[in-house]
Design a protein around this motif. Structure first.
Motif, PDB file in Angstrom:
ATOM      1  N   MET A 177       0.822  -1.194   0.000  1.00 28.46           N
ATOM      2  CA  MET A 177       0.000   0.000   0.000  1.00 28.46           C
ATOM      3  C   MET A 177       0.861   1.251   0.000  1.00 28.46           C
ATOM      4  SD  MET A 177      -1.799   2.623   1.984  1.00 28.46           S
ATOM      5  CE  MET A 177      -1.461   2.327   3.662  1.00 28.46           C
ATOM      6  N   LEU A 178       1.936   1.229   0.772  1.00 31.95           N
ATOM      7  CA  LEU A 178       2.796   2.411   0.866  1.00 31.95           C
ATOM      8  C   LEU A 178       3.462   2.727  -0.478  1.00 31.95           C
ATOM      9  CD1 LEU A 178       3.912   4.613   2.688  1.00 31.95           C
ATOM     10  CD2 LEU A 178       5.753   3.065   3.305  1.00 31.95           C
ATOM     11  N   LEU A 179       3.974   1.711  -1.159  1.00 35.22           N
ATOM     12  CA  LEU A 179       4.626   1.938  -2.456  1.00 35.22           C
ATOM     13  C   LEU A 179       3.631   2.464  -3.488  1.00 35.22           C
ATOM     14  CD1 LEU A 179       7.082   1.814  -4.293  1.00 35.22           C
ATOM     15  CD2 LEU A 179       6.521  -0.577  -4.754  1.00 35.22           C
ATOM     16  N   LEU A 180       2.443   1.871  -3.532  1.00 41.68           N
ATOM     17  CA  LEU A 180       1.429   2.357  -4.480  1.00 41.68           C
ATOM     18  C   LEU A 180       1.008   3.778  -4.143  1.00 41.68           C
ATOM     19  CD1 LEU A 180      -0.799  -0.833  -4.863  1.00 41.68           C
ATOM     20  CD2 LEU A 180       0.626   0.218  -6.631  1.00 41.68           C
ATOM     21  N   GLY A 181       0.887   4.081  -2.860  1.00 40.45           N
ATOM     22  CA  GLY A 181       0.552   5.440  -2.448  1.00 40.45           C
ATOM     23  C   GLY A 181       1.625   6.433  -2.841  1.00 40.45           C
ATOM     24  N   LEU A 182       2.873   6.042  -2.661  1.00 43.11           N
ATOM     25  CA  LEU A 182       3.985   6.908  -3.048  1.00 43.11           C
ATOM     26  C   LEU A 182       4.003   7.132  -4.560  1.00 43.11           C
ATOM     27  CD1 LEU A 182       6.539   8.501  -2.372  1.00 43.11           C
ATOM     28  CD2 LEU A 182       7.806   6.351  -2.515  1.00 43.11           C
ATOM     29  N   LEU A 183       3.781   6.078  -5.328  1.00 44.98           N
ATOM     30  CA  LEU A 183       3.741   6.218  -6.789  1.00 44.98           C
ATOM     31  C   LEU A 183       2.575   7.101  -7.233  1.00 44.98           C
ATOM     32  CD1 LEU A 183       4.652   2.582  -7.890  1.00 44.98           C
ATOM     33  CD2 LEU A 183       6.095   4.622  -8.058  1.00 44.98           C
ATOM     34  N   ALA A 184       1.420   6.958  -6.570  1.00 40.91           N
ATOM     35  CA  ALA A 184       0.268   7.804  -6.889  1.00 40.91           C
ATOM     36  C   ALA A 184       0.606   9.263  -6.598  1.00 40.91           C
ATOM     37  CB  ALA A 184      -0.955   7.369  -6.089  1.00 40.91           C
ATOM     38  N   ALA A 185       1.196   9.520  -5.437  1.00 40.45           N
ATOM     39  CA  ALA A 185       1.562  10.891  -5.072  1.00 40.45           C
ATOM     40  C   ALA A 185       2.576  11.461  -6.059  1.00 40.45           C
ATOM     41  CB  ALA A 185       2.117  10.927  -3.649  1.00 40.45           C
ATOM     42  N   LEU A 186       3.512  10.644  -6.500  1.00 38.29           N
ATOM     43  CA  LEU A 186       4.507  11.089  -7.475  1.00 38.29           C
ATOM     44  C   LEU A 186       3.842  11.444  -8.805  1.00 38.29           C
ATOM     45  CD1 LEU A 186       7.526  11.568  -7.908  1.00 38.29           C
ATOM     46  CD2 LEU A 186       7.722   9.183  -8.590  1.00 38.29           C
ATOM     47  N   CYS A 187       2.860  10.644  -9.225  1.00 38.80           N
ATOM     48  CA  CYS A 187       2.127  10.960 -10.461  1.00 38.80           C
ATOM     49  C   CYS A 187       1.366  12.272 -10.315  1.00 38.80           C
ATOM     50  CB  CYS A 187       1.154   9.835 -10.803  1.00 38.80           C
ATOM     51  SG  CYS A 187       1.926   8.378 -11.500  1.00 38.80           S
ATOM     52  N   PHE A 188       0.671  12.442  -9.192  1.00 38.24           N
ATOM     53  CA  PHE A 188      -0.097  13.667  -8.986  1.00 38.24           C
ATOM     54  C   PHE A 188       0.819  14.893  -8.931  1.00 38.24           C
ATOM     55  CE2 PHE A 188      -3.408  10.860  -6.804  1.00 38.24           C
ATOM     56  CZ  PHE A 188      -4.273  10.880  -7.886  1.00 38.24           C
ATOM     57  N   THR A 189       1.953  14.759  -8.254  1.00 39.76           N
ATOM     58  CA  THR A 189       2.859  15.896  -8.126  1.00 39.76           C
ATOM     59  C   THR A 189       3.522  16.241  -9.446  1.00 39.76           C
ATOM     60  OG1 THR A 189       3.287  15.222  -5.844  1.00 39.76           O
ATOM     61  CG2 THR A 189       4.767  16.847  -6.780  1.00 39.76           C
ATOM     62  N   THR A 190       3.985  15.237 -10.164  1.00 40.88           N
ATOM     63  CA  THR A 190       4.574  15.480 -11.479  1.00 40.88           C
ATOM     64  C   THR A 190       3.517  16.065 -12.413  1.00 40.88           C
ATOM     65  OG1 THR A 190       6.090  13.623 -11.121  1.00 40.88           O
ATOM     66  CG2 THR A 190       5.882  14.440 -13.369  1.00 40.88           C
ATOM     67  N   GLY A 191       2.293  15.557 -12.305  1.00 38.88           N
ATOM     68  CA  GLY A 191       1.197  16.132 -13.066  1.00 38.88           C
ATOM     69  C   GLY A 191       0.969  17.596 -12.722  1.00 38.88           C
ATOM     70  N   GLY A 192       1.160  17.943 -11.454  1.00 40.83           N
ATOM     71  CA  GLY A 192       1.026  19.338 -11.034  1.00 40.83           C
ATOM     72  C   GLY A 192       2.062  20.243 -11.671  1.00 40.83           C
ATOM     73  N   VAL A 193       3.265  19.730 -11.823  1.00 39.61           N
ATOM     74  CA  VAL A 193       4.314  20.510 -12.506  1.00 39.61           C
ATOM     75  C   VAL A 193       3.896  20.762 -13.956  1.00 39.61           C
ATOM     76  CG1 VAL A 193       6.714  20.507 -13.301  1.00 39.61           C
ATOM     77  CG2 VAL A 193       6.166  19.723 -10.984  1.00 39.61           C
ATOM     78  N   PHE A 194       3.402  19.712 -14.615  1.00 39.25           N
ATOM     79  CA  PHE A 194       2.936  19.890 -15.993  1.00 39.25           C
ATOM     80  C   PHE A 194       1.706  20.797 -16.050  1.00 39.25           C
ATOM     81  CE2 PHE A 194       5.674  16.268 -16.802  1.00 39.25           C
ATOM     82  CZ  PHE A 194       6.212  16.592 -18.028  1.00 39.25           C
ATOM     83  N   MET A 195       0.856  20.738 -15.016  1.00 38.28           N
ATOM     84  CA  MET A 195      -0.301  21.627 -14.959  1.00 38.28           C
ATOM     85  C   MET A 195       0.150  23.080 -14.928  1.00 38.28           C
ATOM     86  SD  MET A 195      -3.250  21.993 -12.028  1.00 38.28           S
ATOM     87  CE  MET A 195      -3.847  20.324 -12.150  1.00 38.28           C
TER      88      MET A 195
ATOM     89  N   LEU B 238      -5.729   1.320  -6.360  1.00 38.32           N
ATOM     90  CA  LEU B 238      -5.099   0.034  -6.033  1.00 38.32           C
ATOM     91  C   LEU B 238      -4.547   0.047  -4.604  1.00 38.32           C
ATOM     92  CD1 LEU B 238      -3.213  -0.635  -9.389  1.00 38.32           C
ATOM     93  CD2 LEU B 238      -5.240  -1.830  -8.520  1.00 38.32           C
ATOM     94  N   ALA B 239      -4.016   1.193  -4.182  1.00 42.90           N
ATOM     95  CA  ALA B 239      -3.477   1.300  -2.821  1.00 42.90           C
ATOM     96  C   ALA B 239      -4.576   1.182  -1.772  1.00 42.90           C
ATOM     97  CB  ALA B 239      -2.730   2.622  -2.656  1.00 42.90           C
ATOM     98  N   MET B 240      -5.794   1.537  -2.134  1.00 46.60           N
ATOM     99  CA  MET B 240      -6.907   1.504  -1.180  1.00 46.60           C
ATOM    100  C   MET B 240      -7.452   0.094  -0.937  1.00 46.60           C
ATOM    101  SD  MET B 240      -9.260   4.777  -2.021  1.00 46.60           S
ATOM    102  CE  MET B 240      -8.721   6.427  -1.640  1.00 46.60           C
ATOM    103  N   ARG B 241      -7.058  -0.854  -1.766  1.00 43.12           N
ATOM    104  CA  ARG B 241      -7.557  -2.214  -1.567  1.00 43.12           C
ATOM    105  C   ARG B 241      -7.127  -2.732  -0.208  1.00 43.12           C
ATOM    106  NH1 ARG B 241      -5.263  -5.478  -6.500  1.00 43.12           N
ATOM    107  NH2 ARG B 241      -3.484  -4.375  -5.698  1.00 43.12           N
ATOM    108  N   GLY B 242      -8.088  -3.160   0.578  1.00 42.29           N
ATOM    109  CA  GLY B 242      -7.786  -3.775   1.860  1.00 42.29           C
ATOM    110  C   GLY B 242      -7.398  -2.803   2.964  1.00 42.29           C
ATOM    111  N   THR B 243      -7.461  -1.515   2.714  1.00 48.16           N
ATOM    112  CA  THR B 243      -7.148  -0.536   3.760  1.00 48.16           C
ATOM    113  C   THR B 243      -8.265   0.502   3.826  1.00 48.16           C
ATOM    114  OG1 THR B 243      -5.922   0.923   2.273  1.00 48.16           O
ATOM    115  CG2 THR B 243      -4.650  -0.783   3.383  1.00 48.16           C
ATOM    116  N   GLY B 244      -8.248   1.268   4.877  1.00 45.54           N
ATOM    117  CA  GLY B 244      -9.257   2.302   5.033  1.00 45.54           C
ATOM    118  C   GLY B 244      -9.052   3.439   4.046  1.00 45.54           C
ATOM    119  N   MET B 245     -10.138   3.974   3.554  1.00 45.76           N
ATOM    120  CA  MET B 245     -10.053   5.065   2.594  1.00 45.76           C
ATOM    121  C   MET B 245      -9.379   6.287   3.206  1.00 45.76           C
ATOM    122  SD  MET B 245     -12.997   7.040   0.464  1.00 45.76           S
ATOM    123  CE  MET B 245     -13.061   8.691   1.092  1.00 45.76           C
TER     124      MET B 245
END
Length: 102
Positions: free
Chosen positions: A1-19, A47-54
């Motif tokens: 969950m932590l790795l997927l969360g980190l990858l999601a955050a990296l996508c959102f942040t990199t997307g913010g730079v492009f924004m 995918l990171a939310m599977r099996g964990t609290g939202m």
């Protein structure tokens, strides 16, 4: 969950730079890039939310995104890093740690 969360955050942040570079959708390639990165980030966060609290996963991704955005802003965009920003980031990261411990 932590790795997927980190990858999601990296996508959102990199997307913010492009924004930032999309200039309100006036620049097509940066606009399309940020939309694609935000979409990928959403898939990874789901995918990171599977099996964990939202709430825990959502705050983890948002907190990591905030930390990355601060770093990217300073590193890539020449923004300033003040003691107040650093304190705010410390509180954000402490909140993530508390939620994960709960």
């Amino acid at each position: 969950m932590l790795l997927l969360g980190l990858l999601a955050a990296l996508c959102f942040t990199t997307g913010g730079v492009f924004m930032k570079h999309a200039d309100g959708f006036r620049q097509l390639l940066p606009a399309l890039t940020f939309v694609a990165l935000f979409g990928l980030g959403a898939v990874l966060q789901s995918l990171a939310m599977r099996g964990t609290g939202m709430a825990v996963t959502y705050v983890l991704v948002l907190g990591l995104e905030a930390a990355l955005a601060l770093g990217f802003g300073v590193w890539l965009l020449g923004e300033t890093l003040s003691p107040v920003k650093m304190a705010g980031m410390g509180l954000t990261l402490a909140g993530i740690a508390l939620l994960r411990a709960a």
